[in-house]
Design a protein around this motif. Structure first.
Motif, PDB file in Angstrom:
ATOM      1  N   GLN A  55     101.332  25.551  52.041  1.00 55.07           N
ATOM      2  CA  GLN A  55     101.842  26.906  52.224  1.00 55.07           C
ATOM      3  C   GLN A  55     102.078  27.180  53.712  1.00 55.07           C
ATOM      4  O   GLN A  55     102.914  28.008  54.068  1.00 55.07           O
ATOM      5  CB  GLN A  55     100.854  27.932  51.666  1.00 55.07           C
ATOM      6  N   SER A  56     101.327  26.496  54.546  1.00 55.26           N
ATOM      7  CA  SER A  56     101.412  26.724  55.989  1.00 55.26           C
ATOM      8  C   SER A  56     102.201  25.612  56.666  1.00 55.26           C
ATOM      9  O   SER A  56     102.179  24.469  56.216  1.00 55.26           O
ATOM     10  CB  SER A  56     100.004  26.791  56.595  1.00 55.26           C
ATOM     11  N   LYS A 187     101.486  30.345  43.841  1.00 56.14           N
ATOM     12  CA  LYS A 187     102.460  29.362  44.295  1.00 56.14           C
ATOM     13  C   LYS A 187     102.436  28.121  43.407  1.00 56.14           C
ATOM     14  O   LYS A 187     103.476  27.502  43.182  1.00 56.14           O
ATOM     15  CB  LYS A 187     102.218  28.961  45.746  1.00 56.14           C
ATOM     16  N   SER A 188     101.276  27.741  42.891  1.00 59.44           N
ATOM     17  CA  SER A 188     101.236  26.582  41.998  1.00 59.44           C
ATOM     18  C   SER A 188     102.070  26.858  40.750  1.00 59.44           C
ATOM     19  O   SER A 188     102.769  25.969  40.242  1.00 59.44           O
ATOM     20  CB  SER A 188      99.792  26.233  41.620  1.00 59.44           C
ATOM     21  N   SER A 292      95.436  35.304  48.992  1.00 64.99           N
ATOM     22  CA  SER A 292      96.166  35.169  47.730  1.00 64.99           C
ATOM     23  C   SER A 292      97.660  35.466  47.890  1.00 64.99           C
ATOM     24  O   SER A 292      98.410  35.421  46.913  1.00 64.99           O
ATOM     25  CB  SER A 292      95.569  36.104  46.667  1.00 64.99           C
ATOM     26  N   LEU A 293      98.101  35.783  49.102  1.00 69.75           N
ATOM     27  CA  LEU A 293      99.513  36.063  49.351  1.00 69.75           C
ATOM     28  C   LEU A 293     100.301  34.760  49.235  1.00 69.75           C
ATOM     29  O   LEU A 293     100.163  33.874  50.077  1.00 69.75           O
ATOM     30  CB  LEU A 293      99.680  36.651  50.756  1.00 69.75           C
ATOM     31  N   PRO A 294     101.129  34.605  48.195  1.00 63.42           N
ATOM     32  CA  PRO A 294     101.801  33.315  47.999  1.00 63.42           C
ATOM     33  C   PRO A 294     103.083  33.180  48.810  1.00 63.42           C
ATOM     34  O   PRO A 294     103.747  34.161  49.132  1.00 63.42           O
ATOM     35  CB  PRO A 294     102.113  33.314  46.504  1.00 63.42           C
ATOM     36  N   ILE A 295     103.392  31.938  49.123  1.00 62.00           N
ATOM     37  CA  ILE A 295     104.653  31.606  49.769  1.00 62.00           C
ATOM     38  C   ILE A 295     105.694  31.367  48.671  1.00 62.00           C
ATOM     39  O   ILE A 295     105.386  30.841  47.608  1.00 62.00           O
ATOM     40  CB  ILE A 295     104.493  30.344  50.642  1.00 62.00           C
ATOM     41  N   VAL A 296     106.923  31.754  48.931  1.00 64.63           N
ATOM     42  CA  VAL A 296     107.987  31.583  47.938  1.00 64.63           C
ATOM     43  C   VAL A 296     108.343  30.102  47.809  1.00 64.63           C
ATOM     44  O   VAL A 296     108.660  29.441  48.803  1.00 64.63           O
ATOM     45  CB  VAL A 296     109.243  32.389  48.341  1.00 64.63           C
ATOM     46  N   GLY A 383      84.351  25.621  54.292  1.00 54.97           N
ATOM     47  CA  GLY A 383      85.499  25.770  53.402  1.00 54.97           C
ATOM     48  C   GLY A 383      85.486  27.063  52.630  1.00 54.97           C
ATOM     49  O   GLY A 383      86.442  27.378  51.917  1.00 54.97           O
ATOM     50  N   PHE A 384      84.412  27.849  52.769  1.00 56.15           N
ATOM     51  CA  PHE A 384      84.392  29.173  52.147  1.00 56.15           C
ATOM     52  C   PHE A 384      85.228  30.158  52.952  1.00 56.15           C
ATOM     53  O   PHE A 384      85.584  31.212  52.451  1.00 56.15           O
ATOM     54  CB  PHE A 384      82.953  29.690  52.057  1.00 56.15           C
ATOM     55  N   ASN A 385      85.535  29.828  54.211  1.00 58.69           N
ATOM     56  CA  ASN A 385      86.338  30.726  55.043  1.00 58.69           C
ATOM     57  C   ASN A 385      87.819  30.409  54.850  1.00 58.69           C
ATOM     58  O   ASN A 385      88.521  29.994  55.769  1.00 58.69           O
ATOM     59  CB  ASN A 385      85.937  30.622  56.512  1.00 58.69           C
ATOM     60  N   SER A 386      88.289  30.605  53.634  1.00 57.33           N
ATOM     61  CA  SER A 386      89.674  30.310  53.295  1.00 57.33           C
ATOM     62  C   SER A 386      90.621  31.107  54.185  1.00 57.33           C
ATOM     63  O   SER A 386      90.319  32.224  54.611  1.00 57.33           O
ATOM     64  CB  SER A 386      89.921  30.664  51.825  1.00 57.33           C
ATOM     65  N   SER A 387      91.795  30.513  54.471  1.00 62.63           N
ATOM     66  CA  SER A 387      92.723  31.173  55.377  1.00 62.63           C
ATOM     67  C   SER A 387      94.105  30.561  55.233  1.00 62.63           C
ATOM     68  O   SER A 387      94.331  29.692  54.392  1.00 62.63           O
ATOM     69  CB  SER A 387      92.246  31.021  56.830  1.00 62.63           C
ATOM     70  N   PHE A 388      95.028  30.994  56.088  1.00 61.31           N
ATOM     71  CA  PHE A 388      96.365  30.413  56.120  1.00 61.31           C
ATOM     72  C   PHE A 388      96.399  29.145  56.973  1.00 61.31           C
ATOM     73  O   PHE A 388      97.415  28.458  57.030  1.00 61.31           O
ATOM     74  CB  PHE A 388      97.382  31.420  56.660  1.00 61.31           C
TER      75      PHE A 388
END
Length: 495
Positions: A55-56, A187-188, A292-296, A383-388
């Motif tokens: 996504q990034s 996104k999946s 949770s903001l998905p990429i197109v 890995g609990f600090n999920s991010s972009f």
């Protein structure tokens, strides 16, 4: 001198590798356990659906000391990320630290009265217990599938229909000539819908509950990393514990901030034609932005236009022979049903009494700096600090955690300080920023810079920002720069 510990690292994805390196380079004896046959976590090839990609952008999705190859595209595909993860493991000789095909069955406090934990471990031919002074849990948020079912599913399968979790959609030929229904709006879900069209599906229906804001790789022709991943942009969101100055500035600039986000929404609505597809979210984007903001997915809205992908707002009610019946009343042809319904949060191998101390009744996690809990000593999470910028986040928290475990933080928190901070953050998520409750509150987005600032301050870094103030305010996190910041922290080796 810091005492050398025997440390268990659970998980061999990017978080596990980051943790193994961090503890190993501080002189600890590291034993890593990965339940699959290979490193990579979600990028391990047998777990990845076709055409999966980051996504990034690649310069955001990387370790500080290893750029992705120049010939990789801006958004690398799954096999490329998998190869990159292996390159990192090879660079730091991390394979020597891990046992593959090894499952952690349980985790409980040591019975000998010593600090640490006892793990029950299992391979194909044996099971055993082993004591550890410290445990780094690095299984992240995408470890155990969220499995759901709907009425009529057994009969649907018996007559030739297929129902699978999105992570099991690993062969594109599954869609060829078939009526495919994809349940979910992540996104999946959209990746799989587009892939099914590319691989000759007879029809593709995307079924989703609610519209969410989606960000294309390019907004008005500009790479979104140059618009959204900035410290200046981050300051426009309602963060935790604002200073008096911050409150005054927020009030003064409120009209401009409002106009900025309305302008961004208008660009997204226009570019993606969201109104045409009844996909305009009800929530303002500044209140909804989170992990949770998905990429197109490229090709998604083109598929809508071409009629090769039909979006339907609702969910599956039940299955009938050759069809999925939706809550809208639509009876959709269905040979293959792909459930892109995410993953279960949790640490199932942790003894129940300790899970109760970790997770609140509403599912929110009690963790300080998204990593440790004062009621669960001698362990922490990477890995609990999920991010972009997930890989950088994992590396940052891994370096923080080893220092926390060794009592080597410049700002080593007391028990009371951790509890007060945890309660404050829970209150902020529940009352001021509900979007921050996504994934049990285990998400640092969109506050990457502030999260990293806190970690670096705790570690005693003498350098925390780029020398160019314009770059610091109006550019995305720079992994090379953060490598320099980590190098500016006090160094030590346990002995």
């Amino acid at each position: 001198m810091t005492k050398r510990k025997t440390v268990a690292v659970i998980g061999g994805g990017v978080s596990g590798l980051a943790a193994a390196k961090a503890f190993d380079e501080r002189g600890h004896r590291v034993l890593g356990f990965e339940r699959s046959h290979d490193f990579g976590g979600v990028w391990e090839l047998s777990r990845s659906y076709p055409d999966v990609q980051t996504q990034s952008p690649k310069d955001l999705y990387r370790f500080t000391d290893l750029p992705m190859p120049d010939d990789y595209p801006e958004w690398p595909k799954g096999p490329q990320v998998h190869a990159y993860v292996h390159a990192y493991a090879k660079k730091h000789n991390l394979a020597r630290l891990f046992r593959l095909n090894t499952t952690v069955l349980s985790m409980d406090r040591r019975s000998d009265g010593q600090p640490g934990w006892t793990l029950t471990l299992e391979t194909a031919d044996k099971a055993w217990t082993q004591d550890f002074d410290f445990v780094a849990v690095c299984t992240g948020q995408f470890s155990d599938k969220n499995i759901i079912s709907h009425p009529g599913q057994d009969a649907f399968v018996q007559t030739g229909g297929q129902v699978m979790h999105s992570s099991d959609y690993t062969d594109s030929s599954l869609a060829t000539g078939k009526n495919v229904v994809v349940l979910g709006g992540s996104k999946s879900a959209t990746d799989i819908a587009v892939n099914a069209v590319k691989n000759g599906a007879k029809s593709v229906t995307l079924v989703y509950r609610e519209p969410v804001w989606r960000v294309p790789y390019f907004i008005g022709g500009i790479n979104f990393k140059r618009l959204l991943y900035m410290r200046a942009q981050e300051l426009q969101f309602n963060g935790w514990s604002p200073s008096i100055t911050g409150k005054i500035l927020s009030t003064l600039f409120k009209p401009l901030i409002w106009a900025n986000f309305r302008g961004l929404e208008m660009m997204l609505k226009t570019q993606l034609k969201l109104k045409k597809w009844d996909m305009v979210p009800d929530v303002p984007i500044e209140k909804d932005a989170s992990c949770s903001l998905p990429i197109v997915t490229p090709g998604l809205f083109e598929g809508f236009e071409a009629g090769t992908i039909k979006p339907v707002r609702g969910t599956i009610d039940h299955y009938e022979n050759g069809h999925a019946v939706l809550t809208t009343g639509d009876r959709v042809p269905c040979d293959v049903s792909v459930l892109a319904v995410g993953w279960k949060l949790g640490v199932p191998y942790l003894a129940k009494e300790y899970r109760g101390k970790l997770i609140e009744p509403d599912g929110q996690y009690r963790v300080y700096r998204l990593s440790v809990n004062p009621d669960l000593p001698d362990m922490g999470f990477v890995g609990f600090n999920s991010s972009f910028c997930t890989i950088l986040s994992a590396e940052m928290i891994a370096n923080w955690l080893v220092r926390f475990a060794d009592g080597q933080l410049a700002n080593q928190p007391t028990d009371q300080e951790m509890r007060q901070n945890i309660d404050m953050m829970l209150d902020w998520r529940r009352k001021e920023r509900p979007a921050a409750q996504v994934y049990g509150g285990l998400c640092s987005a969109p506050f990457h810079f502030r999260h990293f600032d806190e970690l670096l301050a705790d570690m005693g870094a003498t350098k925390t920002k780029r020398s160019n103030p314009m770059a610091e305010q109006f550019s995305y996190p720079n992994a090379d720069a953060y490598g320099g910041y980590l190098a500016s922290t006090p160094q030590y080796v346990a002995g």
